[in-house]
Write a protein that holds these residues in place. Sequence first.
Motif, short mmCIF file in Angstrom:
data_model
loop_
_atom_site.label_atom_id
_atom_site.label_comp_id
_atom_site.label_asym_id
_atom_site.label_seq_id
_atom_site.Cartn_x
_atom_site.Cartn_y
_atom_site.Cartn_z
N ALA A 113 -9.15 3.22 12.31
CA ALA A 113 -9.00 2.76 13.66
C ALA A 113 -9.22 3.73 14.53
O ALA A 113 -9.82 3.46 15.69
N ALA A 114 -9.17 5.25 14.35
CA ALA A 114 -9.49 6.14 15.20
C ALA A 114 -10.98 6.15 15.29
O ALA A 114 -11.59 6.35 16.50
N ARG A 115 -11.69 6.08 14.15
CA ARG A 115 -13.14 6.11 14.39
C ARG A 115 -13.71 4.82 15.21
O ARG A 115 -14.57 5.02 16.04
N ARG A 116 -12.91 3.69 14.87
CA ARG A 116 -13.71 2.26 15.52
C ARG A 116 -13.53 2.47 17.14
O ARG A 116 -14.18 2.00 17.83
N SER A 117 -12.16 3.31 17.58
CA SER A 117 -12.04 3.52 18.93
C SER A 117 -13.13 4.53 19.55
O SER A 117 -12.83 4.80 20.66
N GLY A 118 -13.99 5.10 18.85
CA GLY A 118 -14.99 6.25 19.24
C GLY A 118 -14.38 7.63 19.09
O GLY A 118 -15.15 8.54 19.40
N GLU B 209 -15.19 12.21 13.80
CA GLU B 209 -14.26 12.31 12.41
C GLU B 209 -13.18 13.70 12.44
O GLU B 209 -11.91 13.25 12.13
N ARG B 210 -13.23 14.79 13.49
CA ARG B 210 -12.19 15.59 13.46
C ARG B 210 -11.01 15.10 14.15
O ARG B 210 -10.02 15.30 13.74
N ALA B 211 -11.34 14.40 15.43
CA ALA B 211 -10.34 13.91 15.93
C ALA B 211 -9.75 12.56 15.15
O ALA B 211 -8.32 12.63 15.20
N ALA B 212 -10.37 11.63 14.56
CA ALA B 212 -9.76 10.87 13.45
C ALA B 212 -8.70 11.66 12.40
O ALA B 212 -7.81 11.03 12.21
N LEU B 213 -9.27 12.62 11.82
CA LEU B 213 -8.25 13.48 11.10
C LEU B 213 -7.12 13.78 11.82
O LEU B 213 -6.18 13.94 10.96
N GLY C 262 0.87 -1.12 -0.05
CA GLY C 262 0.03 0.03 -0.10
C GLY C 262 0.73 1.21 0.12
O GLY C 262 2.19 1.27 0.30
N THR C 263 0.04 2.37 -0.26
CA THR C 263 0.81 3.70 -0.43
C THR C 263 0.49 4.34 0.94
O THR C 263 -0.35 4.05 1.81
N SER C 264 0.78 5.72 0.91
CA SER C 264 0.66 6.50 2.12
C SER C 264 -0.97 6.62 2.13
O SER C 264 -1.43 6.60 3.34
N ALA C 265 -1.66 6.65 1.07
CA ALA C 265 -3.27 6.81 1.17
C ALA C 265 -3.80 5.56 2.04
O ALA C 265 -4.76 5.76 2.72
N ASP C 266 -3.15 4.44 1.81
CA ASP C 266 -3.77 3.24 2.42
C ASP C 266 -3.71 3.53 3.91
O ASP C 266 -4.28 3.05 4.79
N ARG C 267 -2.31 3.95 4.28
CA ARG C 267 -2.06 3.88 5.71
C ARG C 267 -2.80 5.04 6.26
O ARG C 267 -3.32 4.91 7.66
N GLN C 268 -3.14 6.12 5.54
CA GLN C 268 -3.87 7.31 6.15
C GLN C 268 -5.40 6.84 6.52
O GLN C 268 -5.90 7.08 7.53
N MET C 269 -5.73 5.99 5.30
CA MET C 269 -7.28 5.49 5.60
C MET C 269 -7.25 4.38 6.73
O MET C 269 -8.37 4.60 7.52
N ALA C 270 -6.18 3.67 7.05
CA ALA C 270 -6.12 2.70 8.12
C ALA C 270 -6.31 3.60 9.45
O ALA C 270 -6.93 3.09 10.27
#
Length: 388
Positions: free
Chosen positions: A347-352, A355-359, A335-343
Amino acid sequence: MAHAYRFGIEEEFFLADARTRGTPRAGLRAFHAAVRARLDHAEREQLQCQVEVASPPSADVAEARGHLADLRRSLSEIGTERGVLPFAAGTHPTARWRDQRPTDKARYHGIMADLRMLGRRNLVCGLHVHVEVPDPEARIGLINRLLPFLPVLLALSTSSPFWQGRQTGLAGYRMRAYAELPRTGVPELFADEADYARYVDVMTRAGAIADASYLWWHLRASLKYPTLELRVADSCTHLDDALCIASLFRCLVRHVVRDRTCNAGMTAASRGFVMENLWRAERDGIRATLIDEARAQAIALDASVDNVLGLIAEDADALHCAEACGRARAIAADGTSADRQMAVFAAARRSGSTERAALSAVVDHLANETAAGTTLGPGGHPNNVPAA
């Protein structure tokens, strides 16, 4: 083939506020002043939230890596002092274009006057690679024959899945945003150098452009240097990905110079396939399937990478960059940086996280990965910087 095919790399970086992860305000002027005072190969970019670094011409990948690692490390150190996070990505995950301020420089004032709102919306960062060629007068023909390789290089560099604080669904949104500007994208299939020279002459006489540096195509003949300049790639978060893209392009330039039959006879249809493949690369990154004109079928990116590496094997050996080129297989697989960013975002969204905190977590990841591998350990080998 004794020509060295020296190359230089320009990397554009975003700047984020270390507290808010948005566009910096406090500390930004001091950051740019410190960069100007301490770094010889760094420049301000069109928008104040950007900075660009460049490696000097070199024929050695390790030497180029050393220069760029020093520059990345210095930017990170200056950023720590000023409350700013420098990071490499094609787009800024949290910044809004309406909040951006242009850099106070005569060239940029002219560009902003010409582009108007589009100049403020040009919130993108790219990787630019210059490669010297033996005969600068032959560059237009080389450009035509290099066009089919651009989608592979873009797919391997994708690092722009977010735009204006939102998921785009694309791995490389940067080129969609950049396409708003005039004189971007795939260059025309000029008949020869005289045809290109006439185009530039008429455009300048008519007042459309000041000179050929205002042609912002994915691939162009540099006005200042005897080089071909690759502009299609997203800014690569990981330094070794940037060196891989640069090495692949350098070898491809050498290959088309020595093999005049490679992609000879490009047609309007051929250019159309390039444009379709660029879209597929933007959208899907390493998951893209690219149309092979000769086979009349679409093939997976890893197969396209294998084809390119097989084609340039002799060139990579001659230019002593086979290892750097070979990294393309790992990028295509992992994967590229795009894949790692989305991961990181997922993961941040799954942890609660919101969206702003995940970004914000994505920005932290980008800043850490941009600085990773720029410190040297025992024996002069790069250390990784631990993630925040």
